[in-house]
Design an enzyme around this catalytic site. Sequence first.
Site, PDB file in Angstrom:
ATOM      1  N   GLU A 106      55.289 -27.636  53.907  1.00 35.82           N
ATOM      2  CA  GLU A 106      55.788 -26.502  55.140  1.00 35.82           C
ATOM      3  C   GLU A 106      57.044 -26.959  55.351  1.00 35.82           C
ATOM      4  O   GLU A 106      57.956 -26.061  55.775  1.00 35.82           O
ATOM      5  CB  GLU A 106      54.997 -26.886  56.344  1.00 35.82           C
ATOM      6  CG  GLU A 106      54.006 -25.664  56.727  1.00 35.82           C
ATOM      7  CD  GLU A 106      53.105 -25.881  57.935  1.00 35.82           C
ATOM      8  OE1 GLU A 106      53.851 -26.708  58.768  1.00 35.82           O
ATOM      9  OE2 GLU A 106      52.104 -25.242  58.072  1.00 35.82           O
TER      10      GLU A 106
ATOM     11  N   LYS B 226      49.892 -14.797  60.114  1.00 45.23           N
ATOM     12  CA  LYS B 226      49.218 -14.706  61.453  1.00 45.23           C
ATOM     13  C   LYS B 226      49.339 -13.364  62.094  1.00 45.23           C
ATOM     14  O   LYS B 226      48.526 -12.771  62.634  1.00 45.23           O
ATOM     15  CB  LYS B 226      50.154 -15.440  62.423  1.00 45.23           C
ATOM     16  CG  LYS B 226      49.611 -17.139  62.110  1.00 45.23           C
ATOM     17  CD  LYS B 226      50.320 -17.825  63.287  1.00 45.23           C
ATOM     18  CE  LYS B 226      50.309 -19.271  62.704  1.00 45.23           C
ATOM     19  NZ  LYS B 226      51.524 -20.074  63.511  1.00 45.23           N
TER      20      LYS B 226
ATOM     21  N   HIS C   4      39.133 -38.595  36.168  1.00 43.07           N
ATOM     22  CA  HIS C   4      38.206 -37.956  35.466  1.00 43.07           C
ATOM     23  C   HIS C   4      38.198 -36.303  35.551  1.00 43.07           C
ATOM     24  O   HIS C   4      37.068 -35.706  35.312  1.00 43.07           O
ATOM     25  CB  HIS C   4      36.935 -38.396  35.795  1.00 43.07           C
ATOM     26  CG  HIS C   4      36.768 -39.862  35.292  1.00 43.07           C
ATOM     27  ND1 HIS C   4      36.029 -40.310  34.256  1.00 43.07           N
ATOM     28  CD2 HIS C   4      37.190 -41.120  35.908  1.00 43.07           C
ATOM     29  CE1 HIS C   4      36.222 -41.650  34.243  1.00 43.07           C
ATOM     30  NE2 HIS C   4      36.676 -42.017  35.321  1.00 43.07           N
TER      31      HIS C   4
HETATM   32  O1  PA5 Z   1      53.945 -28.302  61.470  1.00 43.29           O
HETATM   33  C1  PA5 Z   1      53.442 -27.400  62.149  1.00 43.29           C
HETATM   34  O2  PA5 Z   1      54.391 -27.161  63.262  1.00 43.29           O
HETATM   35  C2  PA5 Z   1      52.104 -26.728  62.076  1.00 43.29           C
HETATM   36  O3  PA5 Z   1      51.801 -26.990  60.771  1.00 43.29           O
HETATM   37  C3  PA5 Z   1      51.357 -26.920  63.423  1.00 43.29           C
HETATM   38  O4  PA5 Z   1      51.167 -28.279  63.431  1.00 43.29           O
HETATM   39  C4  PA5 Z   1      50.196 -25.932  63.213  1.00 43.29           C
HETATM   40  O5  PA5 Z   1      50.342 -24.727  62.831  1.00 43.29           O
HETATM   41  C5  PA5 Z   1      49.391 -26.144  64.520  1.00 43.29           C
HETATM   42  O6  PA5 Z   1      50.184 -25.747  65.364  1.00 43.29           O
HETATM   43  P1  PA5 Z   1      49.901 -26.079  66.848  1.00 43.29           P
HETATM   44  O7  PA5 Z   1      49.690 -27.354  67.188  1.00 43.29           O
HETATM   45  O8  PA5 Z   1      50.995 -25.158  67.953  1.00 43.29           O
HETATM   46  O9  PA5 Z   1      48.479 -25.275  67.172  1.00 43.29           O
END
Ligand code: PA5
Length: 472
Positions: free
Chosen positions: A327, A463, A348
Amino acid sequence: MTQNKLPLVTFDPSGCFVSGTKLERAAFDQLAPRLEAARRETLDVDMRLLDDPASIPAEKQPLDARFIDMPERILSEYRRSRDSSELGRILATANRLRDQVDRVVVLGIGGSYMGARALMDACCQPYFNELSRAERGGRPRMYFEGNNVDNDATSGLLKLLGRSGTTVDSRWAIVVISKSGGTLETAVAFRHFLAALQESTGTDADLLQQLVVPVTGKSGKLFDLAAAIGCPEVFEVPDGVGGRFSVLSAVGLLPAAVLGLDVVKLLEGAAAMNEHFRTAPVGENAVLDYVGVGHLAEQQGAMIRVLQVWSKALEAAGLWYDQLLAESLGKQEIGATPITAVNTRDLHSRAQQHQEGRRDKLFTNVIVDNWRTDAVAVEPSDRNQDGLNELAGKTLPEIMSAAIQGTNEAYRGAGRPTADIHLPTTDEASLGQFFQMMMLATVVEGRLLGINPYGQPGVEAYKQNMNRILGR
Ligand code: PA5
């Protein structure tokens, strides 16, 4: 804050510079000034800017750098103000839940769950949830949901939990974690689990309030919902800390404290890694050296980064890193692709490809130097049809060491770049160091590549489509 007494996590890149890998020590040495510059850029952040995001220069936005000195800040506030500090309140809430319930459901997704899961798997007994309450030290069992919209998983957990009863043994609680407070998966799960809890607590609004502990941002839908429920304790995901960089905030600390883990040691581990990162030169700096070999490997076409954890307990820590790297740096059509392998299990399933497949991988072992339990030895037997008497007396750690050495020799012999991260053991101090090492490395690598490691704009597309399809 100096944490010299902690056994340190170390990084050894020497297996990347063997013949055939195309990675050269001289090229690594030449990278030093750029790594130093990236370290400066990572550390030289005026944290006051983070209080007013609009003041952050456009080219730096978003800037979620507050995770860097968070361990030291949380620890020093705790040492100054104990019970009234944030960590003091986290510990008090964890102890209250210990006394009130036998099961806790942690709802969250991505950065709001993966760190807590990693901590539970790494630092608790492997079959923690199946132990008796006494064997768990009175700590609640822990389950994770809200990280999917899987009908059967949700139904299965609701069925397992059943009605929250009147005795500690039958009662359960919810820790709901979402920084934005609006993530669909977590919000939908919260609605289900809250309804089930409310059905059990009936008209006892006071009890319901105590059995729901939210961790969220300063505002948002979850924040409002927590106020409407009347939750007495709401913990904050601080501004300037991104989700996948939040494991050492209340996001990871609260579940860890509920499990009875030593959260002070966890933070001290992270602080020790910070000090090492700030002070050690390239060539002796675990963070910078890790970034350096990753960068050189990418320049040679090794775009896949395989984190080979040599302990089942570290699989979730590997998945936590998968998210962090993917990410943070999977942007602008560049950034390495992370894969977690658990060895010896995955020897394996993957070793054939790792040994003879495309030369597009960098292997980083995560090796546990000391197991937490007594070594189990192979016993001699009258039934030697399996031929194992020749191994009698050898322990599982010895067999594991042979597997690590044998695999390293095999990969390196085939010119496959292979580095080693050594964890002193799978405890809180080691995990704190590991988390901080990898978070710092990800930011440094982003700076080196010219990619903003913070934010995840690419996650919005699915989303929006999902919401449109759902008619929202
Ligand atoms: O790194 C990030 O910001 C994302 O992976 C969030 O942690 C994830 O989308 C969850 O978001 P939130 O904590 O707002 O529910």
